[in-house]
Design a protein around this motif. Structure first.
Motif, PDB file in Angstrom:
ATOM      1  N   PHE A  34       0.809  -1.217   0.000  1.00  0.00           N
ATOM      2  CA  PHE A  34       0.000   0.000   0.000  1.00  0.00           C
ATOM      3  C   PHE A  34       0.842   1.267   0.000  1.00  0.00           C
ATOM      4  O   PHE A  34       0.449   2.257  -0.592  1.00  0.00           O
ATOM      5  N   ILE A  35       1.988   1.234   0.669  1.00  0.00           N
ATOM      6  CA  ILE A  35       2.760   2.472   0.807  1.00  0.00           C
ATOM      7  C   ILE A  35       3.908   2.586  -0.192  1.00  0.00           C
ATOM      8  O   ILE A  35       4.264   3.694  -0.584  1.00  0.00           O
ATOM      9  N   ASP A  36       4.461   1.461  -0.617  1.00  0.00           N
ATOM     10  CA  ASP A  36       5.580   1.519  -1.561  1.00  0.00           C
ATOM     11  C   ASP A  36       5.203   2.138  -2.906  1.00  0.00           C
ATOM     12  O   ASP A  36       5.942   2.992  -3.417  1.00  0.00           O
ATOM     13  N   PRO A  37       4.071   1.753  -3.510  1.00  0.00           N
ATOM     14  CA  PRO A  37       3.727   2.380  -4.805  1.00  0.00           C
ATOM     15  C   PRO A  37       3.525   3.893  -4.719  1.00  0.00           C
ATOM     16  O   PRO A  37       3.699   4.600  -5.703  1.00  0.00           O
ATOM     17  N   LEU A  38       3.170   4.369  -3.533  1.00  0.00           N
ATOM     18  CA  LEU A  38       2.935   5.802  -3.357  1.00  0.00           C
ATOM     19  C   LEU A  38       4.162   6.534  -2.819  1.00  0.00           C
ATOM     20  O   LEU A  38       4.147   7.756  -2.679  1.00  0.00           O
ATOM     21  N   GLY A  39       5.199   5.778  -2.474  1.00  0.00           N
ATOM     22  CA  GLY A  39       6.415   6.378  -1.949  1.00  0.00           C
ATOM     23  C   GLY A  39       6.277   6.925  -0.534  1.00  0.00           C
ATOM     24  O   GLY A  39       7.007   7.832  -0.136  1.00  0.00           O
ATOM     25  N   ILE A  40       5.350   6.372   0.239  1.00  0.00           N
ATOM     26  CA  ILE A  40       5.133   6.835   1.612  1.00  0.00           C
ATOM     27  C   ILE A  40       6.104   6.102   2.533  1.00  0.00           C
ATOM     28  O   ILE A  40       6.151   4.872   2.530  1.00  0.00           O
ATOM     29  N   PRO A  41       6.867   6.817   3.363  1.00  0.00           N
ATOM     30  CA  PRO A  41       7.752   6.156   4.319  1.00  0.00           C
ATOM     31  C   PRO A  41       6.934   5.407   5.382  1.00  0.00           C
ATOM     32  O   PRO A  41       5.840   5.837   5.755  1.00  0.00           O
ATOM     33  N   PHE A  42       7.493   4.317   5.878  1.00  0.00           N
ATOM     34  CA  PHE A  42       6.764   3.464   6.816  1.00  0.00           C
ATOM     35  C   PHE A  42       6.457   4.172   8.134  1.00  0.00           C
ATOM     36  O   PHE A  42       5.329   4.080   8.632  1.00  0.00           O
ATOM     37  N   GLN A  43       7.431   4.864   8.711  1.00  0.00           N
ATOM     38  CA  GLN A  43       7.208   5.441  10.037  1.00  0.00           C
ATOM     39  C   GLN A  43       6.073   6.464  10.078  1.00  0.00           C
ATOM     40  O   GLN A  43       5.203   6.356  10.941  1.00  0.00           O
ATOM     41  N   PRO A  44       6.013   7.432   9.190  1.00  0.00           N
ATOM     42  CA  PRO A  44       4.858   8.344   9.224  1.00  0.00           C
ATOM     43  C   PRO A  44       3.535   7.633   8.957  1.00  0.00           C
ATOM     44  O   PRO A  44       2.508   7.952   9.566  1.00  0.00           O
ATOM     45  N   PHE A  45       3.566   6.638   8.080  1.00  0.00           N
ATOM     46  CA  PHE A  45       2.356   5.878   7.778  1.00  0.00           C
ATOM     47  C   PHE A  45       1.835   5.178   9.018  1.00  0.00           C
ATOM     48  O   PHE A  45       0.653   5.254   9.355  1.00  0.00           O
ATOM     49  N   VAL A  46       2.715   4.478   9.725  1.00  0.00           N
ATOM     50  CA  VAL A  46       2.284   3.705  10.880  1.00  0.00           C
ATOM     51  C   VAL A  46       1.907   4.638  12.044  1.00  0.00           C
ATOM     52  O   VAL A  46       1.022   4.315  12.834  1.00  0.00           O
ATOM     53  N   ALA A  47       2.534   5.800  12.142  1.00  0.00           N
ATOM     54  CA  ALA A  47       2.138   6.774  13.164  1.00  0.00           C
ATOM     55  C   ALA A  47       0.721   7.266  12.900  1.00  0.00           C
ATOM     56  O   ALA A  47      -0.107   7.358  13.817  1.00  0.00           O
ATOM     57  N   PHE A  48       0.420   7.559  11.637  1.00  0.00           N
ATOM     58  CA  PHE A  48      -0.921   8.014  11.258  1.00  0.00           C
ATOM     59  C   PHE A  48      -1.955   6.910  11.462  1.00  0.00           C
ATOM     60  O   PHE A  48      -3.013   7.128  12.056  1.00  0.00           O
ATOM     61  N   LEU A  49      -1.640   5.699  10.985  1.00  0.00           N
ATOM     62  CA  LEU A  49      -2.582   4.588  11.104  1.00  0.00           C
ATOM     63  C   LEU A  49      -2.837   4.239  12.562  1.00  0.00           C
ATOM     64  O   LEU A  49      -3.979   3.984  12.958  1.00  0.00           O
ATOM     65  N   GLY A  50      -1.788   4.232  13.373  1.00  0.00           N
ATOM     66  CA  GLY A  50      -1.956   3.944  14.793  1.00  0.00           C
ATOM     67  C   GLY A  50      -2.842   4.973  15.476  1.00  0.00           C
ATOM     68  O   GLY A  50      -3.722   4.621  16.275  1.00  0.00           O
ATOM     69  N   THR A  51      -2.635   6.232  15.150  1.00  0.00           N
ATOM     70  CA  THR A  51      -3.465   7.296  15.722  1.00  0.00           C
ATOM     71  C   THR A  51      -4.919   7.139  15.300  1.00  0.00           C
ATOM     72  O   THR A  51      -5.831   7.313  16.114  1.00  0.00           O
ATOM     73  N   CYS A  52      -5.137   6.772  14.048  1.00  0.00           N
ATOM     74  CA  CYS A  52      -6.505   6.546  13.566  1.00  0.00           C
ATOM     75  C   CYS A  52      -7.170   5.399  14.313  1.00  0.00           C
ATOM     76  O   CYS A  52      -8.357   5.465  14.657  1.00  0.00           O
ATOM     77  N   LYS A  53      -6.412   4.335  14.589  1.00  0.00           N
ATOM     78  CA  LYS A  53      -6.973   3.201  15.321  1.00  0.00           C
ATOM     79  C   LYS A  53      -7.303   3.586  16.759  1.00  0.00           C
ATOM     80  O   LYS A  53      -8.313   3.150  17.309  1.00  0.00           O
TER      81      LYS A  53
END
Length: 118
Positions: A34-53
């Motif tokens: 999900f994040i590699d094709p968009l070039g999103i770094p893992f750490q910001p992604f997981v910080a955002f997703l964790g906050t959403c959860k």
């Protein structure tokens, strides 16, 4: 409301994204489709997703900033994506699919509870 325990792993994900916990390489592989094709770094992604959860879990208790319906749809989307990510890395997809089913069943159960009250 028991399904709101998603706030616990959400907390760990947010802490990982903020650098307080080490990166879980397996989780990074699961998120990669999900994040590699968009070039999103893992750490910001997981910080955002964790906050959403965390916010979705709180919202299921009526504390968070979103309605139950929005929280449920978001958690179902997360579970569906997790199932796909687990499939890509060769893991079993049963746990995220069970959670998807439990969260989606709340829509049906809410309707049946409201009908009985009337």
């Amino acid at each position: 409301k028991a399904l709101s325990v998603i706030a616990i792993p959400g907390t760990f994900m947010a802490m990982m994204g903020l650098g307080f916990l080490p990166i879980d390489e397996k989780m990074a592989k699961i998120a990669a489709p999900f994040i590699d094709p968009l070039g999103i770094p893992f750490q910001p992604f997981v910080a955002f997703l964790g906050t959403c959860k965390i916010l979705a879990g709180l919202s299921m208790w009526g504390i968070g900033p979103m309605s139950d319906s929005v929280a449920r749809i978001g958690l179902m989307l997360c579970s569906g994506c997790a199932a796909y990510g687990h499939h890509v890395v060769g893991d079993i997809i049963i746990p995220p699919m069970v959670y998807f089913g439990l969260v989606s069943s709340l829509f049906v159960l809410d309707k049946s509870t409201k009908e009985k009250k009337v």
